[in-house]
Design a protein around this motif. Structure first.
Motif: not given
Length: 202
Positions: A73, A76, A81, A93, A97, A118-120, A122-123, A125-126
């Protein structure tokens, strides 16, 4: 607090006598004894107790996956992000999830993986974090912290905030040579780069 301890505290808080509590266990898991339950079933009991009004004392992050989730977290946040660095935001979060209220009740690896993956994702993708490990991966790039710091550097390079080829020198100036960096050395570098990333995005 262990799940068993949390269940006993909840029973007391909710005013459930032993027979009433065992009826609840039976209805939720099909078992009348806590000793017969696995960690997942204990989590189901706690969830039911929370729906009935049990409010456990919040005493920071606990549980076998809490540190990993917190580290991801904050990473991120350092990638720009996540807007809210707090544990409360991270717990929201995790709840979205997994459906589990707190890291202290997140005991099953499969449930934890939902939030971690999900966190990975997101990291990636963004912020372009590359989590892959191949034979060709340089040894210094094995730690997660190195992967995150490199993604931070690439983001800053795009904004012209840093020289594209200056990563090695930056790490050496802030910590030590790349080939001497250990897991524990990367957070200081990520935090420094995080300030730069957030400033660039502001």
């Amino acid at each position: 607090m262990t799940p068993l301890a949390a269940i006993h505290v909840a029973n007391k808080q909710l005013g459930l006598d032993e027979d009433t509590a065992r009826d609840l266990y039976q209805r939720v898991t099909g078992k009348r004894s806590l000793r017969e339950m696995n960690d997942r079933e204990l989590t189901f009991i706690i969830t039911e107790q929370r729906q009935r009004g049990f409010k456990p004392a919040e005493k920071g992050l606990q549980g076998p996956f809490a540190k990993k989730l917190q580290a991801l977290w904050i990473a991120a946040w350092n990638l720009g992000i996540v807007r809210d660095r707090t544990d409360a935001a991270m717990l929201s979060f995790v709840r979205r999830q997994t459906g589990i209220e707190h890291t202290r009740f997140l005991l099953d690896a499969d449930d934890a993986a939902k939030a971690i993956d999900a966190l990975k994702a997101w990291m990636t993708r963004e912020a372009g974090v590359d989590w892959s490990q191949t034979v060709a991966t340089a040894s210094w790039l094995t730690p997660s912290g190195a992967k995150i710091a490199l993604a931070q550097w690439q983001m800053l390079s795009v904004t012209k905030a840093v020289e594209p080829n200056g990563f090695r020198k930056f790490v050496w100036d802030k910590a030590k040579p790349l080939d001497q960096m250990a897991d524990r050395d990367w957070p200081a570098v990520m935090n420094q780069l995080g300030e730069m990333v957030r400033k660039a995005k502001a």
